[in-house]
Design a protein around this motif. Sequence first.
Motif, mmCIF file in Angstrom:
data_model
loop_
_atom_site.group_PDB
_atom_site.id
_atom_site.type_symbol
_atom_site.label_atom_id
_atom_site.label_comp_id
_atom_site.label_asym_id
_atom_site.label_seq_id
_atom_site.Cartn_x
_atom_site.Cartn_y
_atom_site.Cartn_z
ATOM 1 N N LEU A 280 0.805 -1.223 0.000
ATOM 2 C CA LEU A 280 0.000 0.000 0.000
ATOM 3 C C LEU A 280 0.840 1.275 0.000
ATOM 4 C CD1 LEU A 280 -2.611 -1.167 2.642
ATOM 5 C CD2 LEU A 280 -3.012 -0.893 0.208
ATOM 6 N N ARG A 281 2.103 1.150 0.352
ATOM 7 C CA ARG A 281 2.974 2.311 0.498
ATOM 8 C C ARG A 281 2.971 3.262 -0.701
ATOM 9 N NH1 ARG A 281 8.427 0.251 2.089
ATOM 10 N NH2 ARG A 281 8.540 -0.366 -0.093
ATOM 11 N N PRO A 282 3.043 2.752 -1.955
ATOM 12 C CA PRO A 282 3.106 3.681 -3.094
ATOM 13 C C PRO A 282 1.867 4.555 -3.260
ATOM 14 C CG PRO A 282 3.796 1.464 -3.738
ATOM 15 C CD PRO A 282 3.181 1.352 -2.391
ATOM 16 N N TYR A 283 0.770 4.185 -2.614
ATOM 17 C CA TYR A 283 -0.490 4.880 -2.860
ATOM 18 C C TYR A 283 -0.974 5.707 -1.669
ATOM 19 C CZ TYR A 283 -0.384 1.109 -6.283
ATOM 20 O OH TYR A 283 0.006 0.236 -7.262
ATOM 21 N N LEU A 284 -0.216 5.692 -0.583
ATOM 22 C CA LEU A 284 -0.729 6.273 0.648
ATOM 23 C C LEU A 284 -0.934 7.781 0.539
ATOM 24 C CD1 LEU A 284 -1.601 5.631 3.511
ATOM 25 C CD2 LEU A 284 0.721 6.155 4.240
ATOM 26 N N TRP A 285 0.072 8.516 0.098
ATOM 27 C CA TRP A 285 -0.077 9.968 0.017
ATOM 28 C C TRP A 285 -1.099 10.370 -1.034
ATOM 29 C CZ3 TRP A 285 0.755 13.147 3.618
ATOM 30 C CH2 TRP A 285 1.770 12.918 4.562
ATOM 31 N N THR A 287 -3.812 8.779 -1.626
ATOM 32 C CA THR A 287 -5.113 8.619 -0.988
ATOM 33 C C THR A 287 -5.359 9.730 0.026
ATOM 34 O OG1 THR A 287 -4.951 6.232 -1.285
ATOM 35 C CG2 THR A 287 -6.574 7.026 0.297
ATOM 36 N N ILE A 288 -4.323 10.151 0.743
ATOM 37 C CA ILE A 288 -4.475 11.272 1.669
ATOM 38 C C ILE A 288 -4.881 12.527 0.895
ATOM 39 C CG2 ILE A 288 -3.221 12.815 3.236
ATOM 40 C CD1 ILE A 288 -1.603 10.334 4.121
ATOM 41 N N GLY A 289 -4.336 12.696 -0.313
ATOM 42 C CA GLY A 289 -4.745 13.810 -1.159
ATOM 43 C C GLY A 289 -6.231 13.766 -1.470
ATOM 44 N N LEU A 290 -6.746 12.563 -1.742
ATOM 45 C CA LEU A 290 -8.180 12.410 -1.994
ATOM 46 C C LEU A 290 -9.002 12.716 -0.742
ATOM 47 C CD1 LEU A 290 -8.247 9.144 -4.123
ATOM 48 C CD2 LEU A 290 -8.722 11.446 -4.908
ATOM 49 N N MET A 291 -8.477 12.340 0.402
ATOM 50 C CA MET A 291 -9.180 12.620 1.654
ATOM 51 C C MET A 291 -9.261 14.124 1.900
ATOM 52 S SD MET A 291 -7.611 9.598 4.085
ATOM 53 C CE MET A 291 -8.598 10.039 5.512
ATOM 54 N N ILE A 292 -8.203 14.847 1.552
ATOM 55 C CA ILE A 292 -8.221 16.303 1.709
ATOM 56 C C ILE A 292 -9.300 16.914 0.821
ATOM 57 C CG2 ILE A 292 -6.885 18.421 1.306
ATOM 58 C CD1 ILE A 292 -4.383 16.814 2.137
ATOM 59 N N ARG A 348 3.288 17.058 -4.411
ATOM 60 C CA ARG A 348 4.018 16.171 -5.326
ATOM 61 C C ARG A 348 3.827 14.703 -4.952
ATOM 62 N NH1 ARG A 348 8.843 13.814 -4.806
ATOM 63 N NH2 ARG A 348 9.215 14.986 -2.892
ATOM 64 N N LEU A 349 3.814 14.440 -3.647
ATOM 65 C CA LEU A 349 3.634 13.057 -3.194
ATOM 66 C C LEU A 349 2.222 12.554 -3.446
ATOM 67 C CD1 LEU A 349 5.425 13.158 0.270
ATOM 68 C CD2 LEU A 349 6.393 12.512 -1.927
ATOM 69 N N MET A 350 1.276 13.479 -3.600
ATOM 70 C CA MET A 350 -0.125 13.102 -3.744
ATOM 71 C C MET A 350 -0.542 12.875 -5.187
ATOM 72 S SD MET A 350 -1.731 15.735 -0.927
ATOM 73 C CE MET A 350 -1.179 15.691 0.778
ATOM 74 N N GLN A 351 0.391 13.035 -6.123
ATOM 75 C CA GLN A 351 0.070 12.809 -7.523
ATOM 76 C C GLN A 351 0.007 11.320 -7.818
ATOM 77 O OE1 GLN A 351 -0.850 15.486 -9.362
ATOM 78 N NE2 GLN A 351 -0.513 16.437 -7.364
#
Length: 362
Positions: A280-285, A287-292, A348-351
């Motif tokens: 799941l690590r590659p997708y975590l940030w 997904t946090i971007g989507l939560m924001i 950048r991490l959320m892309q």
Amino acid sequence: MKPKTTLWIALSLVALGNCLLWWQYCEPSIYWSALSAIGQIAAIPALLFAAYSFKKGAKMQHYEQIDGMYADLLKVSLEIECLSRPELCTDRTKRHQYDTYAYMLWNFIETIFDRCDDDEDLIETWSPVMDYEAHRHRAWLAQPRNRLRFKRAFLEYLHARYGIGSFAWRRATLSDLPQISALQQRFFGPDAIPAGQYVDWFRQSPAGFFVIESLGPERKLLGHVTLLAIQDAVFQRYLSGAIKESEITADQLIKSGVAASRHLYLESIIIPEREDRRKLRPYLWETIGLMIESLNVGPVEKIYAMAATDDGKRFLQAARFARITPPSGGPRLDQHEMYGADYADLIRLMQPGTNEPATMAG
């Protein structure tokens, strides 16, 4: 002649034959009463035939609608070459065009999935098309943010048929909270938020609670992420170390879309199993971007998080979070370190597709 049609004709002939026999051997009054009853029985095949015709007509309508939808998609892909060859979508405009097209294409496949219920002919007709398009566009759906757009039953089907995705993110529900609270107790011990308070938080701001589930019959909870928007005055006290997290009440959280917040608090990330964390690590940030986006309390300037575990500290440091020193210079009341990062640096991490090294569990 089809077996069903033959059956209806046979039933009608039997009914007519019975009418003639009764006419020959029965009293007229009895005959007409019986004829009325037989007429009702004879109407059954007609009703069955009408139902069959309606179902057949509806099926043909389904075929025509699906044909039309697919023809429109093919027409668009012929006009813009990169839509059928995603590797050619190199600039921002083309990537946006492809993202929109792929979403339409997978919606089309989901439409077939929905209408194929108990319709073997429809499945047989459209399976080659589904297989072909799924192969070409599976990379798009492999992104967790894109799987958020489809219902779980469809994702389960794609996982079973094509092996696309082994997990899915979704918003948490009240029924998930007991498992989330159990994870909090397991990893945070005495620092865990009481279960009742977590429910109150959820009721106030449900958009900030996400869970990760495995796809498959067991439907295992792989982990969760909680992101909170807290009223500024309260959060400044918490940031300074003057109060503990457990002292933040539900009415001090900002509801989604109601008011703006310059800062967000990443309350917890727990993914218990090492293999799941790696996956799941590659997708975590991302997904946090989507939560924001889901919280809708922007414009956000900073994101803060507390390192309650060593894994949590490594995760934050890998994302270039900086330690926040309390104004007093002394230790925080909760005895944990607080970290913060500029939202602009985290974008950048959320892309989609960003793969940053990180570990997580706190």
